[in-house]
Design an enzyme around this catalytic site. Structure first.
Site, PDB file in Angstrom:
ATOM      1  N   ARG A   4     -30.495  35.574  46.731  1.00 29.86           N
ATOM      2  CA  ARG A   4     -29.158  35.168  46.305  1.00 29.86           C
ATOM      3  C   ARG A   4     -28.602  36.277  45.428  1.00 29.86           C
ATOM      4  O   ARG A   4     -29.355  37.102  44.919  1.00 29.86           O
ATOM      5  CB  ARG A   4     -29.192  33.846  45.529  1.00 29.86           C
ATOM      6  CG  ARG A   4     -29.984  33.933  44.238  1.00 29.86           C
ATOM      7  CD  ARG A   4     -30.064  32.582  43.536  1.00 29.86           C
ATOM      8  NE  ARG A   4     -30.863  32.680  42.333  1.00 29.86           N
ATOM      9  CZ  ARG A   4     -31.350  31.618  41.677  1.00 29.86           C
ATOM     10  NH1 ARG A   4     -31.137  30.392  42.142  1.00 29.86           N
ATOM     11  NH2 ARG A   4     -32.045  31.785  40.577  1.00 29.86           N
ATOM     12  N   HIS A  44     -36.611  30.674  31.257  1.00 28.66           N
ATOM     13  CA  HIS A  44     -35.434  29.814  31.155  1.00 28.66           C
ATOM     14  C   HIS A  44     -34.458  30.321  30.107  1.00 28.66           C
ATOM     15  O   HIS A  44     -33.251  30.446  30.349  1.00 28.66           O
ATOM     16  CB  HIS A  44     -35.891  28.383  30.811  1.00 28.66           C
ATOM     17  CG  HIS A  44     -34.758  27.428  30.642  1.00 28.66           C
ATOM     18  ND1 HIS A  44     -34.281  27.065  29.423  1.00 28.66           N
ATOM     19  CD2 HIS A  44     -34.004  26.804  31.568  1.00 28.66           C
ATOM     20  CE1 HIS A  44     -33.268  26.222  29.595  1.00 28.66           C
ATOM     21  NE2 HIS A  44     -33.093  26.036  30.897  1.00 28.66           N
ATOM     22  N   ASN A  66       1.548  29.179  23.315  1.00 31.50           N
ATOM     23  CA  ASN A  66       0.837  28.306  22.375  1.00 31.50           C
ATOM     24  C   ASN A  66       1.744  27.160  21.957  1.00 31.50           C
ATOM     25  O   ASN A  66       1.400  25.985  22.112  1.00 31.50           O
ATOM     26  CB  ASN A  66       0.427  29.060  21.108  1.00 31.50           C
ATOM     27  CG  ASN A  66      -0.512  30.209  21.385  1.00 31.50           C
ATOM     28  OD1 ASN A  66      -1.056  30.308  22.482  1.00 31.50           O
ATOM     29  ND2 ASN A  66      -0.691  31.065  20.408  1.00 31.50           N
ATOM     30  N   ASP A  67       2.898  27.520  21.392  1.00 31.24           N
ATOM     31  CA  ASP A  67       3.809  26.475  20.935  1.00 31.24           C
ATOM     32  C   ASP A  67       4.332  25.661  22.114  1.00 31.24           C
ATOM     33  O   ASP A  67       4.536  24.456  22.001  1.00 31.24           O
ATOM     34  CB  ASP A  67       4.980  27.095  20.158  1.00 31.24           C
ATOM     35  CG  ASP A  67       4.616  27.284  18.694  1.00 31.24           C
ATOM     36  OD1 ASP A  67       3.450  27.007  18.353  1.00 31.24           O
ATOM     37  OD2 ASP A  67       5.468  27.694  17.911  1.00 31.24           O
ATOM     38  N   ARG A 112       3.701  40.187  14.533  1.00 35.03           N
ATOM     39  CA  ARG A 112       4.123  39.127  13.619  1.00 35.03           C
ATOM     40  C   ARG A 112       4.487  39.759  12.290  1.00 35.03           C
ATOM     41  O   ARG A 112       3.793  40.666  11.824  1.00 35.03           O
ATOM     42  CB  ARG A 112       3.000  38.129  13.390  1.00 35.03           C
ATOM     43  CG  ARG A 112       2.534  37.404  14.635  1.00 35.03           C
ATOM     44  CD  ARG A 112       1.307  36.543  14.301  1.00 35.03           C
ATOM     45  NE  ARG A 112       0.571  36.203  15.509  1.00 35.03           N
ATOM     46  CZ  ARG A 112      -0.356  36.986  16.064  1.00 35.03           C
ATOM     47  NH1 ARG A 112      -0.675  38.153  15.521  1.00 35.03           N
ATOM     48  NH2 ARG A 112      -0.970  36.592  17.156  1.00 35.03           N
ATOM     49  N   ARG A 149       8.475  40.235  16.120  1.00 30.31           N
ATOM     50  CA  ARG A 149       8.999  38.880  15.940  1.00 30.31           C
ATOM     51  C   ARG A 149       9.489  38.702  14.512  1.00 30.31           C
ATOM     52  O   ARG A 149       8.729  38.946  13.570  1.00 30.31           O
ATOM     53  CB  ARG A 149       7.922  37.838  16.240  1.00 30.31           C
ATOM     54  CG  ARG A 149       8.470  36.418  16.097  1.00 30.31           C
ATOM     55  CD  ARG A 149       7.466  35.377  16.533  1.00 30.31           C
ATOM     56  NE  ARG A 149       6.371  35.255  15.573  1.00 30.31           N
ATOM     57  CZ  ARG A 149       5.305  34.497  15.752  1.00 30.31           C
ATOM     58  NH1 ARG A 149       5.184  33.794  16.863  1.00 30.31           N
ATOM     59  NH2 ARG A 149       4.349  34.440  14.850  1.00 30.31           N
ATOM     60  N   MET A 163     -31.941  21.730  38.139  1.00 26.70           N
ATOM     61  CA  MET A 163     -32.317  20.604  38.998  1.00 26.70           C
ATOM     62  C   MET A 163     -33.784  20.704  39.377  1.00 26.70           C
ATOM     63  O   MET A 163     -34.497  21.578  38.905  1.00 26.70           O
ATOM     64  CB  MET A 163     -31.386  20.567  40.204  1.00 26.70           C
ATOM     65  CG  MET A 163     -30.001  20.060  39.775  1.00 26.70           C
ATOM     66  SD  MET A 163     -28.899  19.936  41.144  1.00 26.70           S
ATOM     67  CE  MET A 163     -28.953  21.610  41.723  1.00 26.70           C
ATOM     68  N   GLY A 197     -32.850  26.258  37.024  1.00 25.26           N
ATOM     69  CA  GLY A 197     -33.615  25.352  36.168  1.00 25.26           C
ATOM     70  C   GLY A 197     -32.929  24.038  35.890  1.00 25.26           C
ATOM     71  O   GLY A 197     -33.452  23.186  35.174  1.00 25.26           O
ATOM     72  N   CYS A 217       3.243  36.273  25.118  1.00 30.29           N
ATOM     73  CA  CYS A 217       2.512  36.746  23.949  1.00 30.29           C
ATOM     74  C   CYS A 217       1.644  35.650  23.345  1.00 30.29           C
ATOM     75  O   CYS A 217       1.083  35.830  22.287  1.00 30.29           O
ATOM     76  CB  CYS A 217       3.474  37.306  22.903  1.00 30.29           C
ATOM     77  SG  CYS A 217       4.580  36.077  22.205  1.00 30.29           S
ATOM     78  N   GLU A 244       9.590  29.158  23.830  1.00 27.41           N
ATOM     79  CA  GLU A 244       8.440  28.366  23.365  1.00 27.41           C
ATOM     80  C   GLU A 244       8.751  26.889  23.255  1.00 27.41           C
ATOM     81  O   GLU A 244       7.934  26.061  23.609  1.00 27.41           O
ATOM     82  CB  GLU A 244       7.852  28.929  22.069  1.00 27.41           C
ATOM     83  CG  GLU A 244       8.878  29.306  21.024  1.00 27.41           C
ATOM     84  CD  GLU A 244       8.285  30.132  19.861  1.00 27.41           C
ATOM     85  OE1 GLU A 244       7.088  30.086  19.624  1.00 27.41           O
ATOM     86  OE2 GLU A 244       9.091  30.794  19.175  1.00 27.41           O
ATOM     87  N   TYR A 248       4.613  41.757  31.820  1.00 28.36           N
ATOM     88  CA  TYR A 248       3.404  42.076  31.047  1.00 28.36           C
ATOM     89  C   TYR A 248       2.792  40.807  30.448  1.00 28.36           C
ATOM     90  O   TYR A 248       3.456  39.777  30.329  1.00 28.36           O
ATOM     91  CB  TYR A 248       3.711  43.083  29.926  1.00 28.36           C
ATOM     92  CG  TYR A 248       4.586  42.547  28.827  1.00 28.36           C
ATOM     93  CD1 TYR A 248       4.042  41.815  27.758  1.00 28.36           C
ATOM     94  CD2 TYR A 248       5.956  42.743  28.844  1.00 28.36           C
ATOM     95  CE1 TYR A 248       4.845  41.298  26.752  1.00 28.36           C
ATOM     96  CE2 TYR A 248       6.776  42.233  27.846  1.00 28.36           C
ATOM     97  CZ  TYR A 248       6.207  41.506  26.804  1.00 28.36           C
ATOM     98  OH  TYR A 248       7.001  40.985  25.823  1.00 28.36           O
ATOM     99  N   SER A 273       9.939  36.401  25.838  1.00 29.17           N
ATOM    100  CA  SER A 273       8.499  36.446  25.659  1.00 29.17           C
ATOM    101  C   SER A 273       8.024  35.000  25.552  1.00 29.17           C
ATOM    102  O   SER A 273       8.483  34.261  24.684  1.00 29.17           O
ATOM    103  CB  SER A 273       8.167  37.226  24.391  1.00 29.17           C
ATOM    104  OG  SER A 273       6.776  37.222  24.201  1.00 29.17           O
ATOM    105  N   ARG A 289     -36.969  21.407  47.459  1.00 27.10           N
ATOM    106  CA  ARG A 289     -36.250  22.159  46.427  1.00 27.10           C
ATOM    107  C   ARG A 289     -34.753  21.873  46.486  1.00 27.10           C
ATOM    108  O   ARG A 289     -34.181  21.765  47.561  1.00 27.10           O
ATOM    109  CB  ARG A 289     -36.402  23.671  46.649  1.00 27.10           C
ATOM    110  CG  ARG A 289     -37.768  24.214  46.409  1.00 27.10           C
ATOM    111  CD  ARG A 289     -37.804  25.670  46.909  1.00 27.10           C
ATOM    112  NE  ARG A 289     -39.171  26.139  47.032  1.00 27.10           N
ATOM    113  CZ  ARG A 289     -39.804  26.805  46.056  1.00 27.10           C
ATOM    114  NH1 ARG A 289     -39.185  27.077  44.937  1.00 27.10           N
ATOM    115  NH2 ARG A 289     -41.046  27.197  46.230  1.00 27.10           N
ATOM    116  N   LYS A 327     -29.132  28.479  48.316  1.00 28.16           N
ATOM    117  CA  LYS A 327     -30.515  28.782  48.697  1.00 28.16           C
ATOM    118  C   LYS A 327     -30.723  28.554  50.197  1.00 28.16           C
ATOM    119  O   LYS A 327     -31.291  29.392  50.886  1.00 28.16           O
ATOM    120  CB  LYS A 327     -31.473  27.909  47.885  1.00 28.16           C
ATOM    121  CG  LYS A 327     -32.922  28.140  48.227  1.00 28.16           C
ATOM    122  CD  LYS A 327     -33.858  27.357  47.309  1.00 28.16           C
ATOM    123  CE  LYS A 327     -33.989  28.060  45.971  1.00 28.16           C
ATOM    124  NZ  LYS A 327     -34.855  27.345  45.031  1.00 28.16           N
ATOM    125  N   GLY A 340       6.030  32.089  24.447  1.00 29.48           N
ATOM    126  CA  GLY A 340       5.095  31.699  23.401  1.00 29.48           C
ATOM    127  C   GLY A 340       4.380  30.456  23.900  1.00 29.48           C
ATOM    128  O   GLY A 340       4.731  29.340  23.560  1.00 29.48           O
TER     129      GLY A 340
END
Lengths: 889, 889
Positions: free
Chosen positions: A337, A459, A782-783, A567, A624, A104, A102, A846, A759, A866, A778, A93, A23, A780
């Site tokens: 802004r 708000h 997650n694992d 999968r 897989r 602060m 909103g 993946c 993985e 990729y 690839s 302000r 601001k 993995g």
């Protein structure tokens, strides 16, 4: 030289957002551009940080600098702060680096006391206005600076309003206002044991402190966490000369966007409230006029404002969110802004601005977020479902389409309840008369919002748009009863827990859960343009995780260039195949017996793969091999124990008991303390010979069949959970032999690759060895995240991960966005080593991180070919990949 | 130049063991040293590898080279191979790089046919001897080269012996032997459809092939796997001129060690069989005379042999295992090699040889294995238990103390049964009339061995010593009935599954399981010397894993220099504390309630730590804060489900049902799919505030109390399972505050350190960050192995890990010996990064790998300060650390 804590507006500029806040930088820029900005100054964010660092004390010299700055403002305005004759009033302000609407605090009318009040009344020729301003100061100061319960003030005001004819605050007489002021002062004295301060500097500095402290107010913290804003930034404080929109009908105040923030349409969009101060608009207490009305009432003011808006948009090269006040026919700009906008608007504005020559394609690509694209592709209600609902009388209300999107959930009537039910995994719609910053926590866990009051800039609307929550605001047709936890529409009563549906795109509200549908991607022309530009600059390809032909088709429509993860376990889970799978497992060590079951599974699998190949039509298709542990295909140990104990106890069915006992024995033999680290992935392929061989046979038989129909295929066989090179070597050799045999049998040659998932952490550490036997890796992730952290994904979230993120032990949930610092090291290491051993190795990811923009940026940097994500995230990933390419050019 | 496949003995030397095999190199060395070795030549290990590589074909030129070599031998001996007048006979013996006693094949008397037989008879003046040799050739060749069932030959021989008066083979007449030869030939023709070959070169080459092929015989593979010998080495074949120990009473054959291989005593030790061939000794068929008898019978031969033994020991600087034959009063040396020995002998010989000036201390340290030391410290039977057993008449038999150590287990009577029962986790003692290589698989899984026949160099004894198995051999007092699966001693019948105890140190066998006791380390003077030398050269310190004062005392006696891991969970598991712990867990989110339970646990913990500190007396004491998941302190989910289902079904006890249901609800709330990666370690400390604080309070209160008693303490507080620096920071700050507070309260200052375990892979990756808050790292390589491989230790062994090692997918079980290739990278990385961030960081390992010699070598190389292992492994670890230091000087 002493630190500079205070900047007059003309001392700053737009590049100083970190120091002056968004601001403050905007006010400085407008001031220097000659726009009508009420004179003032900014106390910097560094002052705020210094204030906290010293245990809530202003830094040395700051107060003196503020007094000096005030002198300059006094000189410019000709008024004097605290002067009884010609008093200067100011607003105090907040203004952080990025807008936190909103979240602060603001205190207006600072500088009023019994003396200056008289001066103001005389100057304005309006005693009523002066007292109205004074009562606002006392209540705002009391509430915000001194933490007095606002309801104490509201009760007095409501009582006074109740005595008037019109029941509105504008109906209050001078005498009434004088009485209110006196009562306010009594409340103040009673609550704090001290009188309301007459010293205007005390007012100013205490208000400044209150703004600083509001940085660590609960609602601000919640907002920052949700929006990933650092706690370390602090807020600046802007001291503006007060201009008054409440000086009569030739005065007013408004907020406006230079384009429609919902649709992106290039029209001035906003609201205006005659004879009011700014907070009346934002709070949604009075329903304002559309900005277009201003054109009718005050065409010159509108014209001036419109042109300033255009100028500012051209200057900032972005849609602006403006605040302005008209004081007795004179326009003042209070804020500019970059405006928050819906996903749809973000796309349309960016594309329009490129077409208007305002910004470049790359700028446009950086202006839209991947989240925008995702939201835009979120489902809407099915038109037929809507029509039916309307016919059945289930259309409950029509409000403002405050934030687009469709949501269904159980109605809840307060934020705590929303959080509680959402915590149990329930979808909720938060229904409120209007929302306040205290509600933010509950709003953010809801699927959608519905308010009885308030406008498009209330708000609720602002928060909803910022958080991609569907929101219908100002649905005045509903009557909320908070005590009974219900709302009524005529005879219809909607109680807590009843399902409702809100359509934030057209502002409608329905009883019950309406069916949703996917966005018709083909008809999103602007998005299509934007994504074409993204395709021009991105280097990462976008693959998808797809197990079924229909998923593959959907992902291709969104622009997927291949399947990164197909999968195959669902092929074992399907009902008609389960008995065969169970038989196969029960064969245990008997390879011949197992084979008879595998022979039965083969034709099923072959048909599955034919479908996938047809959908992919020659695009790379990474399949897989079977990954989950075998016991997942069997009943649970606990349920069997329960059933067996009961059968034993009743003695009613010895045959069933024997069967269950046999099954339990099998389940026990397969049971694992930690199945995530147990016999799964390639370990199954190795320990149960024939299973993966059958899968590869099915893949290649399917491939040959499809090729004979004139369709190309490009299977890439992925061996999961490899940790030691010998696992990969053994499986690859066995499986490639099957592949070659099938192709020979069929007389068809198919291009194929064999590769592995990276993985388990060890795979990354020995990636050079693995690359000898893998044409592709690839990741993995997650694992890999599970094992690198030692977090069981199934357990961690609830047990400690959520708390870890809340306590800031972790910067974010590493399953949502890749832990670049830790897991990322392993990815980078595997990329480097894999490529060193096999320069043309194909590298992709993946895990679910493949759809996360921050993670995509990382994957771009480490040089993957990729990323693969769910079909719905493909479009967003295209954009994120382009942004990464632009960012790291 | 063509490859050289064949070496005459005088062309080789001791350094050529890889090429010529151990036996070939020894024969070459002895030949060149002028010892009386029957002339001959060696076909190299490379020939063997080439043979396999080409699909079981001899390499080009090998046969011609063998013929040339034979010519040289003929020249030297004056005899000719296949010559009817003056026939040269040879033995065809295996000889791998390292000795694999009895695992591969030997064919004697090659070169006999109806013609040479006559020449031999004439030359020897002994027709009986010639036919005895011929019948041995036919049966050996038939069995070994042609796979004919040996029983077919044995039946004929037994039948013939049965007809004699003495029933011994020496009682067979020439005529009987002639008949036997004819019958053998008939069997041979019948089984193979071809006559026994008269062509002596055909005999030789076929025997050579048979020896090569025996490299991949089952028993050889099993032996190599157990002894970690590579399959890739192959075996050499030694062609020796035959000398005959069976030419009358002035002939004989023997094996001997230059020192006693059981005790290490410096006396010639061995056995001698008059008028016999070598296989008669090894097979244990006839019970031989002690070598000392030779001294009486043929003092000159004994003297010559004794001196040659001394000379060879001096030459090789190691105790030698010798084979010799006396042919009509002339001594021939057939083999010298470093002798296998018991752990006790290994230590004594090494230390003696240093004292004799034969080898250096470093050589002595490299000569003894860490495994030797461990074995030496294995428990023996308690004398009182033995005495009692004797009094009760449970001493069953007295045999040879063939391999020392005490073992108890269930009697089993064949190898398959041994494997089967051991596979179920039962301790078994294998009881056999005598053992043969076919039994090795079953022997190695047994806890001890007991044979009815055979001597100290019988197959059973050799294998047992090599495998550290207690063994009593030749316990002729027991009568085994294999069909009934039992043995009898007088009236006592011991059936399969009955418990017995064997003491391989004194050769006694007992009924029932005798109590064992630890070795008295103080009285092992030679070991003490050796370990002192080890302490002089090692750089690694040896700590111990000890949870109780008694463990700590034991470890200190073995030389431990500190505690690397004191687990505190047992302090929660003890019976009297369990209800308090359960109460604490049931308090859940109620911090105040939890505190009341923690207050009750505090005094218990304090006493625990006082005991540990007193035992350690100022040595570093690394205490790991609570690590396991909370549900481990509660009943199992399965058992509760079973109990509840039953209570529900019977409806008998509603109160109990309600209690169980409540407990189940708690257990369910704590249940995790993968507890290994769940809420444990520092995650508990963070999520259940107060627990670790209580532990630290107990540690420091205990420390202060002990210090007041004049005893030094050096606690090192270890925070487990840290993955992110913020976890460590948070816990360290909270816990160090408690520590400081306690020291202030108590007015005592204690030196202390805070540190962390490096066990989740991420900890290694961000070790630089962790080092900021950790004064020490302790590698928890067990968990690190689990997570780096993604192996659940609880499951993997049985589900796939054993199979992986068998299939050679993994070179060894990574939980036994560190995976240096993968997990080792993380360790090395953490060492480097940790030290870069904090140069004086203390680095150690407390996983079970801390006691594994190969892993200790690795930890030496990466530069840890210490390894920590179980108290019993401390002495062995001292040696392993010294060996690592010597190896990498």
């Amino acid at each position: 030289m002493a630190n500079k804590w205070v900047y007059l507006f003309h001392e700053g500029n737009r590049t100083m957002g970190e120091l002056l806040g968004g601001k403050g930088a905007g006010l400085a820029e407008m001031t220097n551009a000659g726009l009508p900005v009420p004179p003032g100054f900014t106390i910097t964010t560094e002052t705020c940080l210094a204030y906290f660092a010293s245990g809530n004390k202003f830094p040395e010299g700051m107060q003196e600098q503020a007094r000096q700055a005030m002198k300059a403002v006094e000189k410019e305005t000709g008024k004097r702060f605290g002067d009884a004759e010609n008093p200067l009033l100011v607003s105090v302000r907040s203004g952080a680096r990025v807008s936190m609407p909103g979240m602060m605090e603001t205190v207006l009318n600072v500088g009023l006391n019994p003396q200056t009040l008289q001066g103001l009344a005389k100057l304005a020729g309006n005693e009523r206005f002066a007292y109205d301003s004074y009562r606002r100061l006392i209540s705002m100061f009391g509430r915000i600076v001194k933490d007095i319960d606002g309801a104490l003030f509201d009760e007095v005001l409501e009582a006074a309003k109740a005595k008037t004819e019109g029941k509105r605050d504008t109906d209050l007489s001078v005498e009434a206002l004088k009485e209110i002021v006196e009562e306010y002062k009594v409340i103040y004295q009673r609550e704090l044991g001290e009188p309301f301060p007459d010293d205007v500097w005390e007012q100013l500095f205490q208000a400044t402190e209150a703004v600083f402290r509001s940085w660590f107010g609960n609602k601000a913290i919640v907002y920052r966490r949700h929006n990933k804003i650092s706690d370390d930034w602090g807020t600046a404080v802007n001291i503006n000369t007060m201009v008054f929109g409440n000086m009569g009908d030739d005065s007013g105040t408004g907020v406006a966007f230079t384009r429609n923030p919902n649709t992106g349409e290039s029209v001035l969009f906003g609201e205006y409230l005659i004879n009011a101060q700014g907070e009346d608009v934002v709070a949604g207490i009075r329903t304002p006029l559309a900005i277009a009305e201003l054109k009718k009432n005050s065409p010159e003011i509108y014209e001036q404002f419109y042109n300033l808006g255009k100028m500012l948009e051209g200057h900032y090269k972005d849609m602006q969110d403006l605040e302005f006040t008209v004081e007795r026919g004179k326009l003042y700009m209070l804020q500019t802004r970059s405006g928050k906008r819906t996903a749809r608007a973000a796309v349309k504005i960016a594309v329009d601005q490129v077409n208007e020559g305002l910004i470049t394609k790359e700028q446009a690509l950086m202006r839209v977020t991947a989240e925008n694209v995702e939201v835009l592709l979120h489902p809407s209600f099915e038109p037929a479902a809507k029509e039916a609902a309307i016919k059945e009388g289930k259309l409950l209300a029509h409000g403002l389409n405050a934030s687009p999107g469709a949501a269904t959930g159980k109605a809840v009537f307060d934020a705590e309840r929303a959080a509680e039910m959402a915590g149990k995994g329930e979808d909720v719609i938060l229904v409120r008369p209007e929302t306040s910053p205290e509600d933010v926590g509950g709003m953010l866990v809801s699927k959608g919002l519905l308010t009885q009051h308030g406008g498009a800039t209330s708000h609720a609307a602002v928060v909803a748009r910022g958080s991609n929550l569907p929101c219908v605001a100002g649905a005045e047709g509903i009557l909320i009863n908070n005590e009974l936890r219900q709302f009524t529409v005529g005879d219809i009563v909607v109680k807590e827990g009843d399902m409702i549906s809100v359509d934030g795109s057209d502002g409608t509200v329905y009883l019950g859960a309406l069916a949703t549908m996917d966005v018709d991607f083909q008809h999103e022309a602007e998005l299509a343009s934007l994504l074409e530009w993204a395709d021009e600059v991105r280097r990462l390809q976008i693959y998808m995780n797809a197990d079924y032909p229909r998923d593959a088709e959907r992902g291709i429509a969104f622009g997927a260039q291949g399947i990164g993860l197909c999968r195959t376990e669902h092929m074992f889970f399907e009902a008609e195949r389960r008995p065969i799978v169970v038989g196969m497992i029960m064969a245990r060590g008997d390879d011949a017996k197992r084979k008879t079951y595998l022979d039965q599974l083969l034709p099923f699998q072959r048909v599955d793969f034919e479908g996938i190949f047809e959908a992919m039509n020659g695009l790379p298709t990474t399949i897989r091999l079977l990954d989950p542990p075998m016991h997942e295909f069997l009943p649970s140990r606990e349920s069997l124990i329960e059933e067996i104990t009961e059968l034993r106890c009743t003695g009613s069915d010895p045959k069933a008991l024997a069967d269950k006992e046999k099954m339990l024995e099998l389940v026990e033999s397969l049971w694992e303390a930690n199945p995530m680290m147990g016999q799964r992935g390639c370990r199954v392929g190795i320990m149960m010979p024939g299973v993966t061989e059958m899968q590869v046979r099915a893949i290649f038989e399917a491939g040959c069949n499809v090729v004979r129909r004139g369709i190309k295929v490009a299977p890439e066989i992925m061996i999961p959970l490899v940790g030691h090179v010998n696992e990969l070597k053994l499986q690859r050799e066995a499986l490639e032999a099957v592949a070659k045999q099938v192709m020979e049998e069929q007389g068809v040659q198919i291009p194929y690759k064999f590769g592995t998932m990276i993985e388990v952490p060890r795979a990354a550490l020995v990636a050079d060895q693995l690359a000898e036997y893998a044409e592709f890796f690839s990741f993995g992730t997650n694992d890999m995240t599970q094992m690198t952290f030692g977090y069981s994904r199934d357990d961690a979230e609830e047990k400690f991960l959520r708390a870890y993120v809340e306590k800031k032990i972790l910067p974010h949930n590493p399953f949502q966005s890749l832990d670049q610092e830790g897991v990322g090291q392993l990815v980078a290491m595997a990329v480097e080593r894999g490529r060193a051993a096999r320069p043309d190795i194909e590298l992709g990811v993946c895990g679910e991180h493949g759809g996360d923009p921050d993670s995509i940026d990382f994957f771009h940097r480490v040089g993957l070919k990729y990323v693969s994500c769910s079909p719905f995230r493909v479009a967003a990933a295209r954009l994120a990949a382009a942004q990464a390419a632009i960012r790291h050019k």
